[in-house]
Scaffold this active site. Sequence first.
Site, PDB file in Angstrom:
ATOM      1  N   HIS A  16      -1.752   2.744  -6.144  1.00 42.28           N
ATOM      2  CA  HIS A  16      -2.659   1.605  -5.974  1.00 42.28           C
ATOM      3  C   HIS A  16      -2.785   0.783  -7.250  1.00 42.28           C
ATOM      4  O   HIS A  16      -3.102  -0.406  -7.200  1.00 42.28           O
ATOM      5  CB  HIS A  16      -4.041   2.068  -5.513  1.00 42.28           C
ATOM      6  CG  HIS A  16      -4.901   0.937  -5.040  1.00 42.28           C
ATOM      7  ND1 HIS A  16      -4.620   0.225  -3.897  1.00 42.28           N
ATOM      8  CD2 HIS A  16      -6.004   0.364  -5.573  1.00 42.28           C
ATOM      9  CE1 HIS A  16      -5.523  -0.728  -3.735  1.00 42.28           C
ATOM     10  NE2 HIS A  16      -6.371  -0.659  -4.739  1.00 42.28           N
TER      11      HIS A  16
ATOM     12  N   TYR B  92      -8.766 -21.203   9.877  1.00 40.36           N
ATOM     13  CA  TYR B  92      -8.868 -22.593   9.427  1.00 40.36           C
ATOM     14  C   TYR B  92      -7.666 -23.027   8.604  1.00 40.36           C
ATOM     15  O   TYR B  92      -7.323 -24.202   8.578  1.00 40.36           O
ATOM     16  CB  TYR B  92     -10.144 -22.777   8.599  1.00 40.36           C
ATOM     17  CG  TYR B  92     -11.381 -22.461   9.380  1.00 40.36           C
ATOM     18  CD1 TYR B  92     -11.996 -21.212   9.256  1.00 40.36           C
ATOM     19  CD2 TYR B  92     -11.930 -23.382  10.260  1.00 40.36           C
ATOM     20  CE1 TYR B  92     -13.131 -20.910   9.993  1.00 40.36           C
ATOM     21  CE2 TYR B  92     -13.068 -23.081  10.994  1.00 40.36           C
ATOM     22  CZ  TYR B  92     -13.662 -21.851  10.852  1.00 40.36           C
ATOM     23  OH  TYR B  92     -14.782 -21.551  11.584  1.00 40.36           O
TER      24      TYR B  92
ATOM     25  N   HIS C  57      -4.873  -8.368   3.696  1.00 42.11           N
ATOM     26  CA  HIS C  57      -6.281  -8.034   3.871  1.00 42.11           C
ATOM     27  C   HIS C  57      -6.800  -8.569   5.199  1.00 42.11           C
ATOM     28  O   HIS C  57      -6.962  -9.767   5.370  1.00 42.11           O
ATOM     29  CB  HIS C  57      -7.114  -8.615   2.725  1.00 42.11           C
ATOM     30  CG  HIS C  57      -6.966  -7.857   1.455  1.00 42.11           C
ATOM     31  ND1 HIS C  57      -7.313  -8.374   0.230  1.00 42.11           N
ATOM     32  CD2 HIS C  57      -6.504  -6.604   1.202  1.00 42.11           C
ATOM     33  CE1 HIS C  57      -7.074  -7.481  -0.718  1.00 42.11           C
ATOM     34  NE2 HIS C  57      -6.587  -6.401  -0.145  1.00 42.11           N
TER      35      HIS C  57
ATOM     36  N   LYS D  30      -2.622  -1.780   7.794  1.00 42.59           N
ATOM     37  CA  LYS D  30      -3.761  -1.152   8.448  1.00 42.59           C
ATOM     38  C   LYS D  30      -3.944  -1.737   9.844  1.00 42.59           C
ATOM     39  O   LYS D  30      -3.772  -2.929  10.054  1.00 42.59           O
ATOM     40  CB  LYS D  30      -5.028  -1.368   7.614  1.00 42.59           C
ATOM     41  CG  LYS D  30      -5.037  -0.582   6.309  1.00 42.59           C
ATOM     42  CD  LYS D  30      -6.365  -0.736   5.592  1.00 42.59           C
ATOM     43  CE  LYS D  30      -6.420   0.129   4.341  1.00 42.59           C
ATOM     44  NZ  LYS D  30      -7.703  -0.024   3.624  1.00 42.59           N
TER      45      LYS D  30
ATOM     46  N   ARG E  45       0.855  -1.182   0.000  1.00 42.55           N
ATOM     47  CA  ARG E  45       0.000   0.000   0.000  1.00 42.55           C
ATOM     48  C   ARG E  45       0.897   1.241   0.000  1.00 42.55           C
ATOM     49  O   ARG E  45       2.049   1.176   0.413  1.00 42.55           O
ATOM     50  CB  ARG E  45      -0.889   0.036   1.240  1.00 42.55           C
ATOM     51  CG  ARG E  45      -1.865  -1.122   1.370  1.00 42.55           C
ATOM     52  CD  ARG E  45      -2.673  -0.973   2.650  1.00 42.55           C
ATOM     53  NE  ARG E  45      -3.691  -2.000   2.786  1.00 42.55           N
ATOM     54  CZ  ARG E  45      -3.531  -3.147   3.450  1.00 42.55           C
ATOM     55  NH1 ARG E  45      -2.355  -3.399   4.033  1.00 42.55           N
ATOM     56  NH2 ARG E  45      -4.503  -4.029   3.533  1.00 42.55           N
TER      57      ARG E  45
ATOM     58  N   ARG F 185      -0.234  -1.893  -6.921  1.00 41.98           N
ATOM     59  CA  ARG F 185      -0.691  -2.925  -5.983  1.00 41.98           C
ATOM     60  C   ARG F 185      -1.777  -3.790  -6.620  1.00 41.98           C
ATOM     61  O   ARG F 185      -1.779  -5.014  -6.462  1.00 41.98           O
ATOM     62  CB  ARG F 185      -1.209  -2.255  -4.708  1.00 41.98           C
ATOM     63  CG  ARG F 185      -1.813  -3.206  -3.679  1.00 41.98           C
ATOM     64  CD  ARG F 185      -2.137  -2.428  -2.405  1.00 41.98           C
ATOM     65  NE  ARG F 185      -3.131  -3.080  -1.574  1.00 41.98           N
ATOM     66  CZ  ARG F 185      -2.861  -4.001  -0.659  1.00 41.98           C
ATOM     67  NH1 ARG F 185      -1.618  -4.413  -0.477  1.00 41.98           N
ATOM     68  NH2 ARG F 185      -3.826  -4.526   0.081  1.00 41.98           N
TER      69      ARG F 185
END
Length: 304
Positions: A244, A279, A270, A176, A152, A247
């Site tokens: 961006h 999982y 993310h 983030k 980012r 990216r």
Amino acid sequence: MLNKQNKLYLQAQAYWDFLRIEKQVSPHTLTNYQRQLLAISEMLIAAQIDDWQAVDASVVRWILTQSHKQGLGAKSIGLRLVVLRQWFAYLVQRHYVKVNPAVGIKAPKVARHLPKNIDAERMGQLLDVEVDEPADIRDLAMMELMYSSGLRLAELQRLDLGDMDLIDAEVRLLGKGNKERIVPIGSRALTALQAWLTVRPSFNPQDNALFLNKRGGRLSHRSIQLAMQKWGERQGLATRLHPHKLRHSFATHLLEASTDLRAVQELLGHSSLSTTQIYTHLDFQHLAKIYDASHPRARRKRED
């Protein structure tokens, strides 16, 4: 515009310290929150509401409706609702109000428009450029790294020298929510970074920032955006080149070549995929293997 010295806005002054010190939000995020809360407080003052305790769910809906009438799009209204929700969560925590009136109110749906990616061949033409000027060497290193590792803009901008591991070809990122991840660096980006580190001392470094401006300080977000835009123009790119897009191209090209969607998603950092990762835990070695096999400019391992 009403004067900033209104009662509602003044009540938020301690909140800015809370966001900056305890939540450690970025200056950009802090400015956005201040701008939004100022606009909201002015709207309420104009409606003769001068105390946050008088704001209930119906008032929150009215704020969103008025924002729409003022021409704000769904994304901006959604941000305004987020700011309200966070602000009232703070007021509840401080026992100034009993309930959060913004909880349970849905933001308008935002149409998602992903930027068009640059195809791998055109990306090669964009980045396979001989450069001699130190600033160009720096800009090429930034773009190679963004495309190589899917950074980012904020992650690139805050990189320090200590975040780079050129021996193992890895970079540590703070994404983030201050979530840390480590991603591999492709051989082309590694070469570009080494070239930049060779000329970096000529910028008279004032701190440990990886990418410097001509005064030796850390490059700003805007400076990075402008540098990439100018690069795209010089290389004859038909559309505007912005961080961006690199990216997005990184993600698109990996997804085109890889069958492991989760690996690509983890490389992107993310946070919305945290439930899936409970999982299926993907360790770094697996991510690096997927990366080496899929990224068109990776080839990190030398062939003997």
